[in-house]
Design a protein around this motif. Sequence first.
Motif, PDB file in Angstrom:
ATOM      1  N   ARG A 162       0.835  -1.202   0.000  1.00 20.50           N
ATOM      2  CA  ARG A 162       0.000   0.000   0.000  1.00 20.50           C
ATOM      3  C   ARG A 162       0.870   1.252   0.000  1.00 20.50           C
ATOM      4  O   ARG A 162       1.978   1.267   0.544  1.00 20.50           O
ATOM      5  CB  ARG A 162      -0.977   0.003   1.168  1.00 20.50           C
ATOM      6  CG  ARG A 162      -0.358   0.084   2.551  1.00 20.50           C
ATOM      7  CD  ARG A 162      -1.434  -0.015   3.639  1.00 20.50           C
ATOM      8  NE  ARG A 162      -2.383   1.072   3.564  1.00 20.50           N
ATOM      9  CZ  ARG A 162      -2.250   2.228   4.226  1.00 20.50           C
ATOM     10  NH1 ARG A 162      -1.189   2.441   5.004  1.00 20.50           N
ATOM     11  NH2 ARG A 162      -3.158   3.166   4.119  1.00 20.50           N
ATOM     12  N   PRO A 163       0.391   2.338  -0.598  1.00 23.74           N
ATOM     13  CA  PRO A 163       1.200   3.555  -0.678  1.00 23.74           C
ATOM     14  C   PRO A 163       1.314   4.256   0.675  1.00 23.74           C
ATOM     15  O   PRO A 163       0.499   4.043   1.579  1.00 23.74           O
ATOM     16  CB  PRO A 163       0.421   4.419  -1.678  1.00 23.74           C
ATOM     17  CG  PRO A 163      -0.985   3.920  -1.619  1.00 23.74           C
ATOM     18  CD  PRO A 163      -0.901   2.463  -1.295  1.00 23.74           C
ATOM     19  N   HIS A 186     -10.500   7.265   1.010  1.00 25.07           N
ATOM     20  CA  HIS A 186      -9.641   6.376   1.815  1.00 25.07           C
ATOM     21  C   HIS A 186      -9.505   4.982   1.212  1.00 25.07           C
ATOM     22  O   HIS A 186      -9.653   3.962   1.880  1.00 25.07           O
ATOM     23  CB  HIS A 186     -10.103   6.306   3.277  1.00 25.07           C
ATOM     24  CG  HIS A 186     -11.558   5.982   3.500  1.00 25.07           C
ATOM     25  ND1 HIS A 186     -12.061   4.717   3.465  1.00 25.07           N
ATOM     26  CD2 HIS A 186     -12.613   6.792   3.766  1.00 25.07           C
ATOM     27  CE1 HIS A 186     -13.356   4.736   3.701  1.00 25.07           C
ATOM     28  NE2 HIS A 186     -13.706   5.993   3.887  1.00 25.07           N
ATOM     29  N   THR A 187      -9.185   4.937  -0.078  1.00 23.75           N
ATOM     30  CA  THR A 187      -9.115   3.653  -0.776  1.00 23.75           C
ATOM     31  C   THR A 187      -7.707   3.097  -0.920  1.00 23.75           C
ATOM     32  O   THR A 187      -7.542   1.914  -1.223  1.00 23.75           O
ATOM     33  CB  THR A 187      -9.682   3.798  -2.196  1.00 23.75           C
ATOM     34  OG1 THR A 187      -8.853   4.705  -2.935  1.00 23.75           O
ATOM     35  CG2 THR A 187     -11.123   4.285  -2.184  1.00 23.75           C
ATOM     36  N   ASP A 188      -6.693   3.928  -0.783  1.00 21.27           N
ATOM     37  CA  ASP A 188      -5.299   3.606  -1.129  1.00 21.27           C
ATOM     38  C   ASP A 188      -5.077   3.550  -2.637  1.00 21.27           C
ATOM     39  O   ASP A 188      -3.966   3.289  -3.090  1.00 21.27           O
ATOM     40  CB  ASP A 188      -4.828   2.265  -0.525  1.00 21.27           C
ATOM     41  CG  ASP A 188      -4.705   2.286   0.989  1.00 21.27           C
ATOM     42  OD1 ASP A 188      -4.560   3.381   1.555  1.00 21.27           O
ATOM     43  OD2 ASP A 188      -4.767   1.203   1.597  1.00 21.27           O
ATOM     44  N   LEU A 189      -6.128   3.798  -3.414  1.00 25.47           N
ATOM     45  CA  LEU A 189      -6.056   3.651  -4.869  1.00 25.47           C
ATOM     46  C   LEU A 189      -5.778   4.962  -5.592  1.00 25.47           C
ATOM     47  O   LEU A 189      -5.519   4.950  -6.802  1.00 25.47           O
ATOM     48  CB  LEU A 189      -7.384   3.077  -5.401  1.00 25.47           C
ATOM     49  CG  LEU A 189      -7.825   1.739  -4.827  1.00 25.47           C
ATOM     50  CD1 LEU A 189      -9.257   1.426  -5.257  1.00 25.47           C
ATOM     51  CD2 LEU A 189      -6.881   0.625  -5.263  1.00 25.47           C
ATOM     52  N   MET A 236       0.418   2.047  -6.118  1.00 26.41           N
ATOM     53  CA  MET A 236       0.034   0.660  -5.864  1.00 26.41           C
ATOM     54  C   MET A 236      -0.784   0.087  -7.017  1.00 26.41           C
ATOM     55  O   MET A 236      -0.636  -1.099  -7.374  1.00 26.41           O
ATOM     56  CB  MET A 236      -0.768   0.556  -4.565  1.00 26.41           C
ATOM     57  CG  MET A 236      -1.220  -0.858  -4.235  1.00 26.41           C
ATOM     58  SD  MET A 236      -2.231  -0.963  -2.735  1.00 26.41           S
ATOM     59  CE  MET A 236      -3.796  -0.323  -3.327  1.00 26.41           C
ATOM     60  N   VAL A 237      -1.654   0.895  -7.601  1.00 26.89           N
ATOM     61  CA  VAL A 237      -2.501   0.418  -8.701  1.00 26.89           C
ATOM     62  C   VAL A 237      -1.646  -0.062  -9.867  1.00 26.89           C
ATOM     63  O   VAL A 237      -1.907  -1.117 -10.464  1.00 26.89           O
ATOM     64  CB  VAL A 237      -3.478   1.529  -9.140  1.00 26.89           C
ATOM     65  CG1 VAL A 237      -4.233   1.131 -10.397  1.00 26.89           C
ATOM     66  CG2 VAL A 237      -4.462   1.852  -8.008  1.00 26.89           C
ATOM     67  N   ASP A 238      -0.591   0.704 -10.163  1.00 27.40           N
ATOM     68  CA  ASP A 238       0.304   0.286 -11.242  1.00 27.40           C
ATOM     69  C   ASP A 238       1.158  -0.906 -10.827  1.00 27.40           C
ATOM     70  O   ASP A 238       1.381  -1.837 -11.621  1.00 27.40           O
ATOM     71  CB  ASP A 238       1.201   1.456 -11.663  1.00 27.40           C
ATOM     72  CG  ASP A 238       0.428   2.513 -12.414  1.00 27.40           C
ATOM     73  OD1 ASP A 238      -0.434   2.150 -13.241  1.00 27.40           O
ATOM     74  OD2 ASP A 238       0.661   3.712 -12.170  1.00 27.40           O
ATOM     75  N   ARG A 242      -4.380  -0.878 -13.210  1.00 25.24           N
ATOM     76  CA  ARG A 242      -4.820   0.353 -13.854  1.00 25.24           C
ATOM     77  C   ARG A 242      -5.757   0.075 -15.040  1.00 25.24           C
ATOM     78  O   ARG A 242      -6.778   0.750 -15.209  1.00 25.24           O
ATOM     79  CB  ARG A 242      -3.632   1.196 -14.310  1.00 25.24           C
ATOM     80  CG  ARG A 242      -4.040   2.534 -14.932  1.00 25.24           C
ATOM     81  CD  ARG A 242      -2.837   3.316 -15.422  1.00 25.24           C
ATOM     82  NE  ARG A 242      -2.095   3.945 -14.331  1.00 25.24           N
ATOM     83  CZ  ARG A 242      -2.258   5.224 -13.968  1.00 25.24           C
ATOM     84  NH1 ARG A 242      -3.125   5.991 -14.593  1.00 25.24           N
ATOM     85  NH2 ARG A 242      -1.526   5.718 -12.997  1.00 25.24           N
ATOM     86  N   GLY A 243      -5.400  -0.922 -15.845  1.00 24.64           N
ATOM     87  CA  GLY A 243      -6.200  -1.204 -17.036  1.00 24.64           C
ATOM     88  C   GLY A 243      -7.590  -1.733 -16.739  1.00 24.64           C
ATOM     89  O   GLY A 243      -8.443  -1.769 -17.639  1.00 24.64           O
TER      90      GLY A 243
END
Length: 457
Positions: A115-116, A178-181, A192-194, A199-200
């Motif tokens: 997580r970031p 507050h998703t971390d996304l 984190m998504v990448d 991401r796609g």
Amino acid sequence: MTQTTPRHVAVIDIGKTNAKVVLIDSVTGMQVAAKSVPNAIRTDGPYPHADVEMLWDFISKSLRALHQDHGVDGVSITTHGATGALLAGEELALPVLDYEFDGPERVAADYAGVRPDFAESLSPRLPNGLNWGAQLYWQSRQFAKDFAKVTAIVPYPQYWAWRLMGVLASEVTSLGCHTDLWAPDRGDFSSMVDALGWRGLFPAVRPAASVIGTLRPEIASETGLPAETPVTCGIHDSNASLVPHLGRHEAPFTIVSTGTWSILMTVGGDTGALDPAKDSLANVDAYGRPVPTARFMGGREFDTLVPDIAEPTEADLAFVIANDVQALPSFAAGVGPFGDKTGRWTCDPDGLAPGQRTAAASLYLALVARACLDLCGLGRSITLEGPLARNRLFGQALAQLSGVPVYASGDSTGTSLGASLLFGGTLPDAGSSHALEPLQVHGLDAYIKKWWERVSG
């Protein structure tokens, strides 16, 4: 945006406790009619999950009834946060997970490594599934075969938009909740998504205040609405409460959105005092701007504290203060500014009259709200939205504790009104509002001092 604002906007408003379809007159800003149903969680299947088919049946029948009785010219959508859907083509790949389920805790150690940082996401690590990213991570590990079939990850408001229109979209108020996304300061998905290759899977980000399509033909037939009925992208409910106020108050200003959660958002405030250990974070408003936010489960706690609500009399309030009747945080574990503490009363609450218990609980909520303001920042004014706007003692106590004007919104469900404004309507000028009178009661200062000593000890 549409050329003309629909007159009657049906707002699909999925709260954690109740789901509603509310019809708003966009000219007057008034609620015309409403349907409601308890939002019960299903416990069958692989984990506790939203009963989306029950909700869909309710939404469909409500839209049909409201259209028959009043006419529906547009549909807008708002839902609670920390929730999304995993689609595999035209089906759910997995059920819509209930954020109160503790499954994600089972991979907490691994998740902590991906997580970031708070500095990037402005999102604290929250318990259970309150970080949507933690839900997705757990689902991707626990149900790897199902997750491999996912064709789209959509926030919860956009899931309902997809059910209505067949159009896939993402939207920043839910991505930034507050998703971390999401990285609010950068206005993009988090690292984190990448890193996890997700991401796609997220559809293109669309503005909350945009019409992204019209009804699927079969939905038009099912609801009786015209197929050309416009539907907005949808918005996170706390941010929907902000929409009526954006541009109408001198910044910084604080909005308190209430329901199951009490969420304090200071528009134009500084994110510098946010503390991830105290459940404070940055939300992202409808225009993509970070909004310092602090919150606690005020509605849930009030229901725990007060089994039988009664309007407190002056005598009830005087008794509570004179006899040092206090509720001390927290009655919702792991959330809010005192999430590490265990709630307790200073006396046996069963011996209190309903009015006394309601008075003590109202003061408790005001004191916790004041603690939240130290995190998200104190605006030049405070406006209360939702059920707590009707709790006069809470509002007067908060005015006394904060030292700034506190206004109670006349609209009992600011989320629905705000969501209706996504079509571009504006509220009529209601004239001057009167601030609540700050609470002046003998012994209150000593009562407040004692409460703070207890929670600080």
